[in-house]
Motif scaffolding. Structure first.
Motif, PDB file in Angstrom:
ATOM      1  N   GLU A 111       0.798  -1.246   0.018  1.00 25.87           N
ATOM      2  CA  GLU A 111       0.118  -0.070   0.035  1.00 25.87           C
ATOM      3  C   GLU A 111       0.798   1.388  -0.102  1.00 25.87           C
ATOM      4  N   ARG A 112       0.154   2.193  -0.456  1.00 26.39           N
ATOM      5  CA  ARG A 112       1.013   3.740  -0.566  1.00 26.39           C
ATOM      6  C   ARG A 112       1.607   4.046   0.809  1.00 26.39           C
ATOM      7  N   PRO A 113       0.978   3.705   1.981  1.00 26.40           N
ATOM      8  CA  PRO A 113       1.635   4.491   3.217  1.00 26.40           C
ATOM      9  C   PRO A 113       2.994   3.483   3.443  1.00 26.40           C
ATOM     10  N   ILE A 119       4.888   2.704   1.036  1.00 35.07           N
ATOM     11  CA  ILE A 119       5.948   3.414   0.288  1.00 35.07           C
ATOM     12  C   ILE A 119       6.399   4.442   0.857  1.00 35.07           C
ATOM     13  N   ARG A 120       5.367   5.530   1.460  1.00 34.22           N
ATOM     14  CA  ARG A 120       5.574   6.858   2.019  1.00 34.22           C
ATOM     15  C   ARG A 120       6.789   6.458   3.292  1.00 34.22           C
ATOM     16  N   ARG A 121       6.703   5.415   4.025  1.00 31.16           N
ATOM     17  CA  ARG A 121       7.461   5.053   5.351  1.00 31.16           C
ATOM     18  C   ARG A 121       8.892   4.640   4.690  1.00 31.16           C
ATOM     19  N   ALA A 122       9.011   4.144   3.397  1.00 30.68           N
ATOM     20  CA  ALA A 122      10.196   3.764   3.024  1.00 30.68           C
ATOM     21  C   ALA A 122      10.960   5.019   2.333  1.00 30.68           C
ATOM     22  N   LEU A 123      10.145   5.742   1.815  1.00 27.58           N
ATOM     23  CA  LEU A 123      10.847   7.044   0.965  1.00 27.58           C
ATOM     24  C   LEU A 123      11.318   8.157   2.236  1.00 27.58           C
ATOM     25  N   ARG A 124      10.713   8.065   3.379  1.00 24.93           N
ATOM     26  CA  ARG A 124      10.922   8.891   4.616  1.00 24.93           C
ATOM     27  C   ARG A 124      12.235   8.455   5.220  1.00 24.93           C
ATOM     28  N   ILE A 125      12.337   6.844   5.329  1.00 23.16           N
ATOM     29  CA  ILE A 125      13.537   6.672   5.812  1.00 23.16           C
ATOM     30  C   ILE A 125      14.724   7.007   4.797  1.00 23.16           C
ATOM     31  N   LEU A 126      14.639   6.898   3.491  1.00 23.36           N
ATOM     32  CA  LEU A 126      15.651   7.373   2.655  1.00 23.36           C
ATOM     33  C   LEU A 126      15.818   8.809   2.700  1.00 23.36           C
ATOM     34  N   GLN A 127      14.821   9.519   2.962  1.00 23.56           N
ATOM     35  CA  GLN A 127      15.102  11.177   3.331  1.00 23.56           C
ATOM     36  C   GLN A 127      16.054  11.334   4.423  1.00 23.56           C
TER      37      GLN A 127
END
Length: 302
Positions: free
Chosen positions: A56-58, A60-68
């Motif tokens: 789900e998109r949440p 993906i957002r959590r993964a992207l925040r880790i990389l940020q």
């Protein structure tokens, strides 16, 4: 198929097992570090990533925040796609990377390594004090609930207790059978190793993390220190020997020693160019060869 939901790598979503957000972050991190996603390039949309990884998109957002948080991505939001940072990880690697003192350069890279689902750290050093100090931040983040790897494997190569070290040594040589300089080094080696092992193994009981910490003894004094992180990064520094004075058992002794925590650390990462990738690969081959051949069991009580 709607291009917005097409798989990034050409595989159908149904073929992919469902991933956790950390596994998604690991895969995207690898693409950035290997150059599949280049600095300044826009990421695929969150919808497209969700379709590729079957989440789900949440997630993906959590993964992207880790990389940020690792400074690998910028502009992470619910709207436009994120952008690969111009200087991933906050500092360049390879020929453009400035060397940093070990106390400055090691800790943030160890902390970033703990963002992975499976943390792998191999080290060659004289006492492991720098590694023990650098573990402080990721341990704090784990206890604060900010990160939680599923597995942590740490292997450390240290000099054997029963060899004649090249350093630290008394300038005047040993005075009789007792060598207070060697005894002080051995005490430090054992104490730092025990603290490192205790702090990491405690994560089993406190957070249910699968942890393995192993030490082996080298039959020589390593002239360099090396840290290998998650099999994609190598951090390298020279031990520079200098004449110094040490206070041991209320006696002032002149010694030849190296200040490892001040050694300048050079960073190499897996990337699009052959230079860093080859160095990382050869460093792993060198470490594995030492671990599996001439090193021996190390007991941190002698």
């Amino acid at each position: 198929m709607d291009p917005e939901h097409a798989p990034v790598n050409g595989r159908e979503t149904s073929e992919l097992p469902r991933r956790t957000h950390r596994e998604v972050a690991d895969e995207l991190r690898a693409r950035i570090r290997t150059g599949a996603l280049r600095p300044g390039e826009r990421m695929p949309t969150q919808a497209r990533l969700a379709a590729e990884f079957g989440v789900e998109r949440p997630a993906i957002r959590r993964a992207l925040r880790i990389l940020q948080s690792e400074q690998l991505l910028t502009n992470v939001s619910k709207g436009a796609p994120a952008t690969v940072a111009d200087r991933p990880g906050g500092a360049p690697a390879g020929p453009a990377a400035p060397p940093l003192p070990t106390t400055v350069g090691l800790a943030p890279r160890i902390a970033a390594a703990f963002e992975s689902e499976h943390v792998r750290i191999d080290a060659v050093c004289l006492t492991s004090i720098s590694l023990t100090l650098a573990m402080g931040e990721p341990l704090r983040r784990i206890h604060a609930g900010r990160v939680k790897p599923a597995k942590v494997d740490v292997r450390v190569l240290l000099p054997s207790h029963d060899i004649d070290l090249a350093f630290p040594v008394p300038v005047e040589g040993r005075a009789g059978a007792r060598d207070p300089v060697h005894e002080r080094w051995l005490s430090m080696r054992n104490a730092q190793g025990q603290v490192l092992r205790h702090n990491l193994l405690a994560l089993r009981a406190t957070h249910g993390i699968d942890v393995s910490v192993s030490f082996r003894a080298l039959p020589f004094t390593p002239p360099v220190k090396l840290y290998l992180l998650n099999r994609v990064e190598a951090l390298f520094a020279y031990y520079t020997v200098a004449r110094s004075r040490a206070q041991i058992d209320q006696e002032s002794l002149e010694t030849y020693d190296a200040q490892g925590i001040r050694s300048m650390l050079f960073a190499f990462e897996q990337g699009p160019g052959p230079r860093d990738a080859t160095f990382v690969k050869q460093s792993h081959l060198w470490f594995d060869a030492l671990w599996g051949t001439i090193s021996s069991e190390l007991v941190l009580t002698r």
